[in-house]
Motif scaffolding. Sequence first.
Motif, PDB file in Angstrom:
ATOM      1  N   GLU A   1     -36.126  84.765  16.495  1.00  0.00           N
ATOM      2  CA  GLU A   1     -34.828  85.411  16.322  1.00  0.00           C
ATOM      3  C   GLU A   1     -33.723  84.543  16.925  1.00  0.00           C
ATOM      4  OE1 GLU A   1     -34.558  89.294  17.904  1.00  0.00           O
ATOM      5  OE2 GLU A   1     -35.559  90.240  16.194  1.00  0.00           O
ATOM      6  N   PRO A   2     -32.538  84.530  16.307  1.00  0.00           N
ATOM      7  CA  PRO A   2     -31.425  83.801  16.921  1.00  0.00           C
ATOM      8  C   PRO A   2     -31.192  84.277  18.350  1.00  0.00           C
ATOM      9  CG  PRO A   2     -30.857  84.474  14.690  1.00  0.00           C
ATOM     10  CD  PRO A   2     -32.169  85.132  15.004  1.00  0.00           C
ATOM     11  N   ALA A   3     -30.884  83.347  19.216  1.00  0.00           N
ATOM     12  CA  ALA A   3     -30.592  83.699  20.612  1.00  0.00           C
ATOM     13  C   ALA A   3     -29.171  84.247  20.685  1.00  0.00           C
ATOM     14  CB  ALA A   3     -30.736  82.473  21.496  1.00  0.00           C
ATOM     15  N   GLN A   4     -29.003  85.337  21.396  1.00  0.00           N
ATOM     16  CA  GLN A   4     -27.669  85.907  21.563  1.00  0.00           C
ATOM     17  C   GLN A   4     -27.108  85.463  22.908  1.00  0.00           C
ATOM     18  OE1 GLN A   4     -27.135  90.074  20.463  1.00  0.00           O
ATOM     19  NE2 GLN A   4     -29.148  90.077  19.478  1.00  0.00           N
ATOM     20  N   VAL A   5     -26.102  84.603  22.852  1.00  0.00           N
ATOM     21  CA  VAL A   5     -25.494  84.054  24.063  1.00  0.00           C
ATOM     22  C   VAL A   5     -23.979  84.128  23.926  1.00  0.00           C
ATOM     23  CG1 VAL A   5     -25.283  82.042  25.569  1.00  0.00           C
ATOM     24  CG2 VAL A   5     -27.435  82.455  24.353  1.00  0.00           C
ATOM     25  N   ALA A   6     -23.343  84.795  24.881  1.00  0.00           N
ATOM     26  CA  ALA A   6     -21.873  84.877  24.931  1.00  0.00           C
ATOM     27  C   ALA A   6     -21.282  85.317  23.599  1.00  0.00           C
ATOM     28  CB  ALA A   6     -21.285  83.533  25.362  1.00  0.00           C
ATOM     29  N   GLY A   7     -21.901  86.313  22.967  1.00  0.00           N
ATOM     30  CA  GLY A   7     -21.372  86.855  21.730  1.00  0.00           C
ATOM     31  C   GLY A   7     -21.670  86.031  20.495  1.00  0.00           C
ATOM     32  N   ARG A   8     -22.471  84.979  20.635  1.00  0.00           N
ATOM     33  CA  ARG A   8     -22.840  84.140  19.490  1.00  0.00           C
ATOM     34  C   ARG A   8     -24.318  84.327  19.150  1.00  0.00           C
ATOM     35  NH1 ARG A   8     -19.386  79.624  18.387  1.00  0.00           N
ATOM     36  NH2 ARG A   8     -17.704  79.342  19.888  1.00  0.00           N
ATOM     37  N   PHE A   9     -24.639  84.091  17.894  1.00  0.00           N
ATOM     38  CA  PHE A   9     -26.035  84.061  17.464  1.00  0.00           C
ATOM     39  C   PHE A   9     -26.391  82.597  17.232  1.00  0.00           C
ATOM     40  CE2 PHE A   9     -24.527  88.271  16.316  1.00  0.00           C
ATOM     41  CZ  PHE A   9     -25.549  89.085  16.777  1.00  0.00           C
ATOM     42  N   LEU A  10     -27.327  82.090  18.038  1.00  0.00           N
ATOM     43  CA  LEU A  10     -27.600  80.650  18.049  1.00  0.00           C
ATOM     44  C   LEU A  10     -28.989  80.345  17.499  1.00  0.00           C
ATOM     45  CD1 LEU A  10     -26.142  79.766  21.572  1.00  0.00           C
ATOM     46  CD2 LEU A  10     -24.978  79.783  19.347  1.00  0.00           C
ATOM     47  N   ILE A  11     -29.053  79.260  16.723  1.00  0.00           N
ATOM     48  CA  ILE A  11     -30.319  78.819  16.140  1.00  0.00           C
ATOM     49  C   ILE A  11     -30.548  77.352  16.477  1.00  0.00           C
ATOM     50  CG2 ILE A  11     -30.249  80.509  14.272  1.00  0.00           C
ATOM     51  CD1 ILE A  11     -29.225  78.226  12.435  1.00  0.00           C
ATOM     52  N   ASP A  12     -31.638  76.829  15.940  1.00  0.00           N
ATOM     53  CA  ASP A  12     -32.098  75.457  16.194  1.00  0.00           C
ATOM     54  C   ASP A  12     -30.959  74.436  16.090  1.00  0.00           C
ATOM     55  OD1 ASP A  12     -33.381  72.862  15.919  1.00  0.00           O
ATOM     56  OD2 ASP A  12     -35.235  73.960  15.544  1.00  0.00           O
ATOM     57  N   GLY A  13     -30.792  73.621  17.145  1.00  0.00           N
ATOM     58  CA  GLY A  13     -29.737  72.614  17.164  1.00  0.00           C
ATOM     59  C   GLY A  13     -29.939  71.511  16.152  1.00  0.00           C
ATOM     60  N   GLY A  14     -31.171  71.363  15.653  1.00  0.00           N
ATOM     61  CA  GLY A  14     -31.430  70.340  14.644  1.00  0.00           C
ATOM     62  C   GLY A  14     -30.684  70.583  13.349  1.00  0.00           C
ATOM     63  N   SER A  15     -30.182  71.801  13.165  1.00  0.00           N
ATOM     64  CA  SER A  15     -29.431  72.121  11.950  1.00  0.00           C
ATOM     65  C   SER A  15     -28.122  71.354  11.874  1.00  0.00           C
ATOM     66  CB  SER A  15     -29.131  73.629  11.895  1.00  0.00           C
ATOM     67  OG  SER A  15     -30.319  74.384  11.936  1.00  0.00           O
ATOM     68  N   VAL A  16     -27.606  70.939  13.033  1.00  0.00           N
ATOM     69  CA  VAL A  16     -26.326  70.212  13.034  1.00  0.00           C
ATOM     70  C   VAL A  16     -26.403  68.832  13.681  1.00  0.00           C
ATOM     71  CG1 VAL A  16     -24.820  72.239  12.923  1.00  0.00           C
ATOM     72  CG2 VAL A  16     -25.653  71.431  15.155  1.00  0.00           C
ATOM     73  N   ASN A  17     -27.300  68.656  14.655  1.00  0.00           N
ATOM     74  CA  ASN A  17     -27.330  67.384  15.391  1.00  0.00           C
ATOM     75  C   ASN A  17     -28.737  67.093  15.903  1.00  0.00           C
ATOM     76  OD1 ASN A  17     -26.594  65.066  16.718  1.00  0.00           O
ATOM     77  ND2 ASN A  17     -24.999  65.999  17.951  1.00  0.00           N
ATOM     78  N   PRO A  18     -29.603  66.562  15.040  1.00  0.00           N
ATOM     79  CA  PRO A  18     -31.011  66.349  15.438  1.00  0.00           C
ATOM     80  C   PRO A  18     -31.198  65.288  16.514  1.00  0.00           C
ATOM     81  CG  PRO A  18     -30.721  66.267  13.044  1.00  0.00           C
ATOM     82  CD  PRO A  18     -29.375  66.212  13.641  1.00  0.00           C
ATOM     83  N   VAL A  19     -30.329  64.245  16.550  1.00  0.00           N
ATOM     84  CA  VAL A  19     -30.448  63.171  17.549  1.00  0.00           C
ATOM     85  C   VAL A  19     -29.063  62.991  18.188  1.00  0.00           C
ATOM     86  CG1 VAL A  19     -31.321  60.844  18.009  1.00  0.00           C
ATOM     87  CG2 VAL A  19     -32.084  62.065  15.965  1.00  0.00           C
ATOM     88  N   PRO A  20     -28.767  63.688  19.278  1.00  0.00           N
ATOM     89  CA  PRO A  20     -27.387  63.782  19.787  1.00  0.00           C
ATOM     90  C   PRO A  20     -26.913  62.572  20.598  1.00  0.00           C
ATOM     91  CG  PRO A  20     -28.827  65.127  21.135  1.00  0.00           C
ATOM     92  CD  PRO A  20     -29.686  64.566  20.030  1.00  0.00           C
ATOM     93  N   THR A  21     -26.869  61.412  19.963  1.00  0.00           N
ATOM     94  CA  THR A  21     -26.405  60.220  20.679  1.00  0.00           C
ATOM     95  C   THR A  21     -24.888  60.186  20.832  1.00  0.00           C
ATOM     96  OG1 THR A  21     -26.368  58.979  18.600  1.00  0.00           O
ATOM     97  CG2 THR A  21     -28.379  58.844  19.914  1.00  0.00           C
ATOM     98  N   GLN A  22     -24.170  60.723  19.841  1.00  0.00           N
ATOM     99  CA  GLN A  22     -22.712  60.688  19.915  1.00  0.00           C
ATOM    100  C   GLN A  22     -22.203  61.456  21.127  1.00  0.00           C
ATOM    101  OE1 GLN A  22     -20.459  58.951  17.817  1.00  0.00           O
ATOM    102  NE2 GLN A  22     -19.183  59.470  19.590  1.00  0.00           N
TER     103      GLN A  22
END
Length: 558
Positions: free
Chosen positions: A426-447
């Motif tokens: 299930e999406p994590a509920q944090v600070a009023g947001r529903f959060l999912i896998d970070g790989g959906s936007v930034n799989p290798v966060p070098t920037q």
Amino acid sequence: MRHNLRNIPFFKDLDETVLEAISRRLQREHYHKGAAVFVEDDPGDCMYIIESGQVKIAVERGSQEKIFSYLGPGNFFGEMALLLGERRSATARVVIDADVLVLRKNDFDELLEIHPQIALMMSQELGRRLTRSNQTPVLREEFNIVSVMGTATPMLARHIAQVTGEEVCILDLGGLANITLDEASLRKANVHLLHGDLVHEPEMLAAQLAQLVEKYYWVALAVAPYETPLTLKAMELADVTVQIGEKEPGWVKSLAPRGFWRVDPNDKAIQRLARRITQRLVGLALSSGNARGMAHIGVLQVLEEEGIPIDMMAATSAGAIFGGMYAAGRTVAEMLDFAINVQRKYNFLTGFQFWDFRIPPRAGLIKGNMVLGYLNKWVLNKTFDELNVPLYIIATDLISGEEIVFEKGPVAEAMRASMSVIGILEPAQVAGRFLIDGGSVNPVPTQLLADKGISIILASNVIPSLEDRIHRRELKREGKLPNVVGIVTGAMEIMESEIIKSRMGPVDVLIQPDIARYGTMEYDKVNDLVQRGIEAARAQIPAIRQRLAPNPRKPLQP
């Protein structure tokens, strides 16, 4: 003033008559640190000669800055716009309190008419500068003048010399008064100790600093840990003030105009401080990748064995799991133990204490509360502020599609959010947001590491390209169809491999374990995956060492 002009290389070959004519037309101006002598697009109505201090020539675009040169005593600037009658193409900003001699356009034109040899010499000098500018890369801001409180100042200077391969000067302004130092040992480490006996007044410090920066570049001002005019002046002229050791006095933070850092007096913390000062911090990005993420353990093992420093980490999904544990202080052996037990935990039959199923399924098969508790145990219930290594964890806002970066709060909460694969957890509920896998936007966060000021970026990427997905070809030949979890994670991986092509930022050394043959859910292959990480990291150690090697600006003095 004529004698001072003779000491400037550009003027040294001019005869006395010309020097006298120039000196009569010069006006002296004083600028404090941080002041702009001129800014980009100002009229080019005069040129400047530096008598004392230091000036930085740069193009400023908001928070972005491209530095072209640092100029000290004897250098001149602003002449190009004056010659061509154009506006300024860059900004000249004072780095150390400076006295400059100003030659205005009317006087300049009159000098050229009476003494045309000046124009010839200036054209020759501009030609030399153009050649140098074509060969010299754009510089970056460095903290080469540091005011330091604490008896470990010599240790910091040693580490700066070791990191840069350059000589370092300690100017003792009272901070080392009660310490006996082995000056011969310091010199052997390319650290030169000077006593500030000649600095009787704070106003004298800027002129002495300008000379020291020209000779050594790296200067540590050892200041007394109490408020004196000399200490305040040193803090004003320094790029940053640091305290090594005890809790800072209340007055320091408020009076350090260029920023304040405090570190513990242990060797590891001081080494990291030296890399921070010299803009040589090392960052490691850990990719998403599900089961393949266990290869990150092998990568971390090799970096640790080889003594490669990790000053900051950014991680996504599986990378966040192992990055979080490592930053929390877990050993490689403990992470391996975690990975070995994952297969049992992930099995829906044997891992019933790990999975809290959502029946009927709504936003996901698993609620994730038990996962959160389990992760919290493995990161020792730490918050981001308590980690041994600064860490950033990536998640995705399900509603807006925004990239969410965790850097505060409970680490396990961020890990749980970053690993929330759509349809499974299930999406994590944090600070009023529903959060999912970070790989959906930034799989290798070098920037992200680059944005945080990291200069040397390493990345461990365990997401195979579409061309390398050998295991998919094998599955197709065998006629096997993945289960629902394998289908979802496989689809995520396909998306991530495409995102990497456009989203992965700057990387100095890419570590890419050969793990394409393994499926996204093959947690039973932990030993093979870790070994692949070890092999890939070992192959890149020479490249990493080359990137970390000292790169002195000039040969050390004999």
